[in-house]
Design a protein around this motif. Structure first.
Motif, PDB file in Angstrom:
ATOM      1  N   TYR A  56       0.874  -1.166   0.000  1.00 20.76           N
ATOM      2  CA  TYR A  56       0.000   0.000   0.000  1.00 20.76           C
ATOM      3  C   TYR A  56       0.911   1.216   0.000  1.00 20.76           C
ATOM      4  O   TYR A  56       1.707   1.391   0.910  1.00 20.76           O
ATOM      5  CB  TYR A  56      -0.874  -0.004   1.258  1.00 20.76           C
ATOM      6  CG  TYR A  56      -2.204   0.671   1.077  1.00 20.76           C
ATOM      7  CD1 TYR A  56      -2.293   2.047   0.900  1.00 20.76           C
ATOM      8  CD2 TYR A  56      -3.377  -0.055   1.099  1.00 20.76           C
ATOM      9  CE1 TYR A  56      -3.509   2.672   0.746  1.00 20.76           C
ATOM     10  CE2 TYR A  56      -4.603   0.556   0.951  1.00 20.76           C
ATOM     11  CZ  TYR A  56      -4.671   1.915   0.772  1.00 20.76           C
ATOM     12  OH  TYR A  56      -5.880   2.526   0.623  1.00 20.76           O
ATOM     13  N   THR A  66      -8.501   5.406  -0.543  1.00 20.43           N
ATOM     14  CA  THR A  66      -8.898   4.040  -0.883  1.00 20.43           C
ATOM     15  C   THR A  66      -9.501   4.065  -2.287  1.00 20.43           C
ATOM     16  O   THR A  66      -9.736   5.124  -2.852  1.00 20.43           O
ATOM     17  CB  THR A  66      -9.931   3.494   0.117  1.00 20.43           C
ATOM     18  OG1 THR A  66     -11.099   4.324   0.075  1.00 20.43           O
ATOM     19  CG2 THR A  66      -9.373   3.478   1.531  1.00 20.43           C
ATOM     20  N   ALA A  68      -9.978   1.616  -6.187  1.00 25.52           N
ATOM     21  CA  ALA A  68      -9.561   0.467  -6.983  1.00 25.52           C
ATOM     22  C   ALA A  68      -8.803   0.935  -8.216  1.00 25.52           C
ATOM     23  O   ALA A  68      -9.051   2.022  -8.732  1.00 25.52           O
ATOM     24  CB  ALA A  68     -10.766  -0.356  -7.409  1.00 25.52           C
ATOM     25  N   VAL A 106     -10.242 -10.073  -9.390  1.00 25.99           N
ATOM     26  CA  VAL A 106     -10.313  -8.997  -8.407  1.00 25.99           C
ATOM     27  C   VAL A 106      -9.358  -9.329  -7.257  1.00 25.99           C
ATOM     28  O   VAL A 106      -9.425 -10.401  -6.674  1.00 25.99           O
ATOM     29  CB  VAL A 106     -11.755  -8.826  -7.870  1.00 25.99           C
ATOM     30  CG1 VAL A 106     -11.806  -7.749  -6.798  1.00 25.99           C
ATOM     31  CG2 VAL A 106     -12.709  -8.499  -9.001  1.00 25.99           C
ATOM     32  N   ARG A 108      -7.453  -7.780  -3.559  1.00 23.85           N
ATOM     33  CA  ARG A 108      -7.710  -6.827  -2.485  1.00 23.85           C
ATOM     34  C   ARG A 108      -6.439  -6.620  -1.674  1.00 23.85           C
ATOM     35  O   ARG A 108      -5.824  -7.574  -1.217  1.00 23.85           O
ATOM     36  CB  ARG A 108      -8.825  -7.343  -1.581  1.00 23.85           C
ATOM     37  CG  ARG A 108      -9.266  -6.336  -0.553  1.00 23.85           C
ATOM     38  CD  ARG A 108     -10.608  -6.711   0.051  1.00 23.85           C
ATOM     39  NE  ARG A 108     -11.071  -5.637   0.895  1.00 23.85           N
ATOM     40  CZ  ARG A 108     -11.172  -5.711   2.209  1.00 23.85           C
ATOM     41  NH1 ARG A 108     -10.871  -6.841   2.820  1.00 23.85           N
ATOM     42  NH2 ARG A 108     -11.593  -4.691   2.909  1.00 23.85           N
ATOM     43  N   VAL A 110      -5.077  -4.553   1.672  1.00 24.73           N
ATOM     44  CA  VAL A 110      -5.576  -3.870   2.864  1.00 24.73           C
ATOM     45  C   VAL A 110      -4.411  -3.339   3.674  1.00 24.73           C
ATOM     46  O   VAL A 110      -3.433  -4.041   3.908  1.00 24.73           O
ATOM     47  CB  VAL A 110      -6.417  -4.833   3.738  1.00 24.73           C
ATOM     48  CG1 VAL A 110      -6.917  -4.131   4.981  1.00 24.73           C
ATOM     49  CG2 VAL A 110      -7.580  -5.396   2.946  1.00 24.73           C
ATOM     50  N   TYR A 170      -8.353  -3.690  -5.515  1.00 21.50           N
ATOM     51  CA  TYR A 170      -8.951  -2.827  -4.504  1.00 21.50           C
ATOM     52  C   TYR A 170      -7.916  -2.487  -3.440  1.00 21.50           C
ATOM     53  O   TYR A 170      -7.203  -3.361  -2.963  1.00 21.50           O
ATOM     54  CB  TYR A 170     -10.129  -3.526  -3.800  1.00 21.50           C
ATOM     55  CG  TYR A 170     -11.388  -3.580  -4.591  1.00 21.50           C
ATOM     56  CD1 TYR A 170     -12.264  -2.502  -4.617  1.00 21.50           C
ATOM     57  CD2 TYR A 170     -11.725  -4.702  -5.320  1.00 21.50           C
ATOM     58  CE1 TYR A 170     -13.442  -2.552  -5.338  1.00 21.50           C
ATOM     59  CE2 TYR A 170     -12.887  -4.767  -6.056  1.00 21.50           C
ATOM     60  CZ  TYR A 170     -13.750  -3.686  -6.050  1.00 21.50           C
ATOM     61  OH  TYR A 170     -14.901  -3.741  -6.775  1.00 21.50           O
ATOM     62  N   ASP A 172      -7.787  -0.772   0.352  1.00 27.34           N
ATOM     63  CA  ASP A 172      -8.659  -0.414   1.465  1.00 27.34           C
ATOM     64  C   ASP A 172      -7.862  -0.234   2.745  1.00 27.34           C
ATOM     65  O   ASP A 172      -6.801  -0.855   2.904  1.00 27.34           O
ATOM     66  CB  ASP A 172      -9.721  -1.512   1.662  1.00 27.34           C
ATOM     67  CG  ASP A 172     -10.898  -1.053   2.492  1.00 27.34           C
ATOM     68  OD1 ASP A 172     -11.026   0.160   2.738  1.00 27.34           O
ATOM     69  OD2 ASP A 172     -11.687  -1.907   2.892  1.00 27.34           O
TER      70      ASP A 172
END
Length: 174
Positions: A56, A66, A68, A106, A108, A110, A170, A172
């Protein structure tokens, strides 16, 4: 007008992604170190390589950004990956126009706010910081994909072919 062309672009990318499904390229066995107990198939190797390398971005995390990143890339006949385009979508944009994309495409990422540097729990509203954080998210996806090992190229009718793939990553903060 812009919305029309964006919708058209996403639709074209989706169709191209579906046409490439029948010959999905994959990372060769042994190119990625898997944890014990992980199945050794192409999708596991790909996801392991992505999650071992992606981070990140510090600026996006600090500003609470945040969203995508929609990425289109090609795998050439030699197995090399070239990122064609990345596009950032805010959570509001994603909610306004949901994308039809396979669940396996997809990913993700975090970031946890506990102990994170300078994150106050609220996202910045400064336009300059927003643009910088959003650009950093797109750059991180492209950087991570470029670091992947060489792929086994797709084959159709016994010949290696170039393949276009899409992913939605994504980002987040929890």
């Amino acid at each position: 007008m812009i919305r029309f062309f964006l919708t058209l672009w996403v639709g074209v990318c989706f169709v191209i992604g579906l046409s490439a499904q029948d010959s999905a390229a994959h990372l060769p066995a042994g190119s990625v170190r898997l944890e014990a107990g992980t199945s050794d198939d192409a999708e596991s190797r790909f996801l392991t390589a992505i999650y071992q390398n992606i981070q990140y971005p510090q600026t996006a995390r600090a500003y609470g950004i945040t969203g995508a990143v929609f990425v289109t890339y090609t795998i050439d006949t030699a197995g090399g990956l070239t990122v064609k385009e990345t596009r950032y979508f805010s959570p509001e944009e994603l909610a306004a126009r949901p994308m039809r994309i396979r669940e396996s495409d997809v990913l993700r990422v975090v970031a946890y706010s506990v102990g994170g540097p300078a994150y106050t729990g609220t996202a910045t509203t400064n336009k300059k910081r927003l643009k910088r954080g959003q650009a950093d998210l797109s750059k991180e996806v492209a950087r991570t994909l470029r670091q992947l090992p060489t792929f086994v190229p797709a084959r159709r009718a016994g010949q290696t072919v170039e393949e276009i793939q899409i992913k939605l990553v994504y980002f987040d903060i929890e």
